[in-house]
Design an enzyme around this catalytic site. Structure first.
Site, mmCIF file in Angstrom:
data_model
loop_
_atom_site.group_PDB
_atom_site.id
_atom_site.type_symbol
_atom_site.label_atom_id
_atom_site.label_comp_id
_atom_site.label_asym_id
_atom_site.label_seq_id
_atom_site.Cartn_x
_atom_site.Cartn_y
_atom_site.Cartn_z
ATOM 1 N N GLU A 121 0.860 -1.175 0.000
ATOM 2 C CA GLU A 121 0.000 0.000 0.000
ATOM 3 C C GLU A 121 0.899 1.228 0.000
ATOM 4 O O GLU A 121 1.915 1.255 0.718
ATOM 5 C CB GLU A 121 -0.867 -0.002 1.244
ATOM 6 C CG GLU A 121 -2.144 0.746 1.049
ATOM 7 C CD GLU A 121 -3.126 0.356 2.132
ATOM 8 O OE1 GLU A 121 -4.171 -0.208 1.807
ATOM 9 O OE2 GLU A 121 -2.821 0.605 3.305
ATOM 10 N N TYR A 132 7.848 0.260 -8.042
ATOM 11 C CA TYR A 132 6.835 -0.805 -7.976
ATOM 12 C C TYR A 132 6.351 -1.185 -9.381
ATOM 13 O O TYR A 132 6.227 -2.363 -9.714
ATOM 14 C CB TYR A 132 5.650 -0.368 -7.118
ATOM 15 C CG TYR A 132 6.000 -0.027 -5.685
ATOM 16 C CD1 TYR A 132 7.009 -0.705 -4.999
ATOM 17 C CD2 TYR A 132 5.319 0.980 -5.000
ATOM 18 C CE1 TYR A 132 7.327 -0.393 -3.691
ATOM 19 C CE2 TYR A 132 5.625 1.301 -3.685
ATOM 20 C CZ TYR A 132 6.629 0.617 -3.038
ATOM 21 O OH TYR A 132 6.935 0.932 -1.737
#
Ligand SMILES: CC(C)(COP(=O)(O)OP(=O)(O)OC[C@H]1O[C@@H](n2cnc3c(N)ncnc32)[C@H](O)[C@@H]1OP(=O)(O)O)[C@@H](O)C(=O)NCCC(=O)NCCS
Length: 165
Positions: A121, A132
Site C-alpha cells: 500500500e 513498484y
C-alpha cells in the site's frame, strides 16, 4: 503447554534498519517506524527483514556490528500472501539500483517461503510507484483519504499486487 517464545532479532539488525529508517523517510508523512515497532514486528515469526549494503548485497543477520546498511525491506506473510510493509533506501544511495536489489531479493526469498502474491500500500504521489511499476506491481484498489500527514492533510492510499508464481 507453553508456547515457544521467538528469539528477538539481533539488535544489530534493528540498528541497521533504524539507521536507514531515520534518514529515508520524510517526517511530513509520518511513515517511519520507531525502534520499538521494528523490534516488536521482528519478534513475529512471519515478519521478515532484508538489509542490503550500497552495492545491493544482503547483510546477513549474523554480521554482528559489521556491515554498512543502505536499504531494507520489511514484509509479513500470511499463508501464501505477503505484504510489503516498508521499503527504504538511504537518500545518499538512491537511484543506483539498491531498491531494485531489495525487490529482487525479496521476490526470491518470498518464493522460497511459499508466497504466491505480494501486496503493498502506498500513499498517492510517492515516487516509489516507479520502482513498484518497474517490478510489475499493478494497482488493485484505493482508499480515499486513508493517510493523515503531520499537517493534518489527508492522502489516498493505493494498493498494489504482484503475483510471483
Ligand atoms: C522508493 C525507494 C526505496 C527507491 O530506492 P532506490 O534505491 O532509489 O531505487 P532504484 O535505484 O533501485 O530504482 C530502480 C528503478 O525504480 C525507478 N525509480 C526509483 N526511484 C525513482 C524516483 N524517485 N523517480 C522515478 N523513478 C524511480 C526507476 O525506474 C529506477 O531505475 P533507474 O534509476 O534505472 O531509472 C527510495 O526512493 C526510498 O527509500 N524512498 C523513501 C521511502 C519510501 O517512500 N518508501 C516507500 C514506501 S514504504
Amino acid at each position: 503447554m507453553t508456547a515457544a517464545v521467538p528469539a528477538p532479532a539481533p539488535s544489530a539488525v534493528v540498528d541497521r534498519i533504524m539507521a536507514v529508517m531515520e534518514a529515508a523517510f520524510d517526517p511530513a508523512y509520518g511513515e517511519a517506524w520507531n525502534r520499538r515497532q521494528v523490534a516488536d514486528a521482528l519478534l513475529l515469526a512471519n515478519t521478515h527483514a532484508l538489509v542490503v549494503d550500497a552495492a545491493g548485497a544482503a547483510i546477513p543477520d549474523s554480521a554482528g556490528e559489521t556491515g554498512a546498511p543502505a536499504g531494507f525491506v520489511l514484509t509479513r506473510h500470511v499463508l501464501d500472501e505477503e505484504e510489503l510493509l516498508l521499503i527504504a533506501v538511504s537518500p545518499d544511495a538512491r537511484r543506483r539500483g539498491v531498491g531494485a536489489a531489495l525487490i529482487e531479493q525479496l521476490f526470491a526469498a518470498a518464493l522460497a517461503r511459499g508466497t504466491a502474491r505480494i501486496f503493498l500500500e502506498m500513499r498517492r504521489g510517492n515516487p516509489a510507484i516507479h520502482l513498484y511499476r518497474k517490478f510489475g506491481f499493478e494497482p488493485i484498489g484505493e482508499r480515499r483519504n486513508y493517510y493523515r500527514m503531520a499537517n493534518g492533510e489527508r492522502i489516498d492510499a493505493i494498493t498494489f499486487a504482484r503475483s510471483i508464481q
